[in-house]
Design a protein around this motif. Structure first.
Motif, PDB file in Angstrom:
ATOM      1  N   THR A  45       0.835  -1.202   0.000  1.00  0.00           N
ATOM      2  CA  THR A  45       0.000   0.000   0.000  1.00  0.00           C
ATOM      3  C   THR A  45       0.869   1.251   0.000  1.00  0.00           C
ATOM      4  N   ARG A  46       1.731   1.364  -0.966  1.00  0.00           N
ATOM      5  CA  ARG A  46       2.630   2.520  -1.050  1.00  0.00           C
ATOM      6  C   ARG A  46       1.955   3.748  -1.637  1.00  0.00           C
ATOM      7  N   THR A  47       0.863   3.551  -2.333  1.00  0.00           N
ATOM      8  CA  THR A  47       0.159   4.684  -2.925  1.00  0.00           C
ATOM      9  C   THR A  47      -1.263   4.727  -2.370  1.00  0.00           C
ATOM     10  N   PRO A  48      -1.905   5.890  -2.436  1.00  0.00           N
ATOM     11  CA  PRO A  48      -3.303   5.957  -1.991  1.00  0.00           C
ATOM     12  C   PRO A  48      -4.207   4.980  -2.762  1.00  0.00           C
ATOM     13  N   ALA A  49      -3.945   4.793  -4.040  1.00  0.00           N
ATOM     14  CA  ALA A  49      -4.765   3.873  -4.829  1.00  0.00           C
ATOM     15  C   ALA A  49      -4.612   2.437  -4.325  1.00  0.00           C
ATOM     16  N   GLU A  50      -3.382   2.032  -4.011  1.00  0.00           N
ATOM     17  CA  GLU A  50      -3.154   0.681  -3.484  1.00  0.00           C
ATOM     18  C   GLU A  50      -3.804   0.513  -2.116  1.00  0.00           C
ATOM     19  N   PRO A  90      -9.419   6.440  -3.065  1.00  0.00           N
ATOM     20  CA  PRO A  90      -8.281   7.207  -2.546  1.00  0.00           C
ATOM     21  C   PRO A  90      -8.688   8.443  -1.738  1.00  0.00           C
ATOM     22  N   LYS A 119      -2.727   9.820   3.421  1.00  0.00           N
ATOM     23  CA  LYS A 119      -1.336   9.502   3.093  1.00  0.00           C
ATOM     24  C   LYS A 119      -0.457  10.351   3.988  1.00  0.00           C
ATOM     25  N   LEU A 143       3.349  12.018   4.327  1.00  0.00           N
ATOM     26  CA  LEU A 143       4.513  12.412   3.542  1.00  0.00           C
ATOM     27  C   LEU A 143       5.485  13.152   4.442  1.00  0.00           C
ATOM     28  N   GLY A 179      -5.706  11.062   0.383  1.00  0.00           N
ATOM     29  CA  GLY A 179      -5.035  10.361  -0.706  1.00  0.00           C
ATOM     30  C   GLY A 179      -5.299  10.958  -2.071  1.00  0.00           C
ATOM     31  N   ARG A 238      -2.912  16.660  -3.559  1.00  0.00           N
ATOM     32  CA  ARG A 238      -1.464  16.875  -3.651  1.00  0.00           C
ATOM     33  C   ARG A 238      -1.079  17.935  -2.625  1.00  0.00           C
TER      34      ARG A 238
END
Length: 97
Positions: free
Chosen positions: A28-33, A42, A47, A49, A65, A68
């Motif tokens: 789950t490294r990305t919001p989509a995952e 997402p 997330k 950072l 997620g 930006r």
């Protein structure tokens, strides 16, 4: 449970904040995952950072997620230049937080 996850769960419990930390078997490294792993979108995941400042102070930002982070606005808010950390920096920072 991973020690860091246990630490977060204990903090939630101690502060009487409802919630349960769940460790996922999927990457789950990305919001989509992350969203796919828990069956949501997402927009509904957070997330985290890390943005080191010019003098290497880590700034942790938690955002939706779907959004930006505006690095220029963040730098203005903290009063010094920031940049998105690379993976090695995030791992090192995690040990200090």
């Amino acid at each position: 449970m991973h020690p860091k996850a246990r630490q977060v769960q204990e903090a939630l419990d101690q502060l009487d904040i409802p919630g349960r930390v769940v460790e996922l078997p999927a990457d789950t490294r990305t919001p989509a995952e992350a969203a796919a792993a828990v069956g949501t979108t997402p927009t509904r995941v957070a997330k985290s950072l890390v943005f080191p400042t010019a003098d290497n102070e880590p700034i942790l930002v938690i955002a939706s997620g779907a959004n930006r982070v505006d690095v220029t606005k963040l730098a203005r808010e903290v009063g010094k230049p920031v940049h998105l950390a690379d993976a090695d920096t995030v791992k090192q920072t995690g040990h200090r937080l």
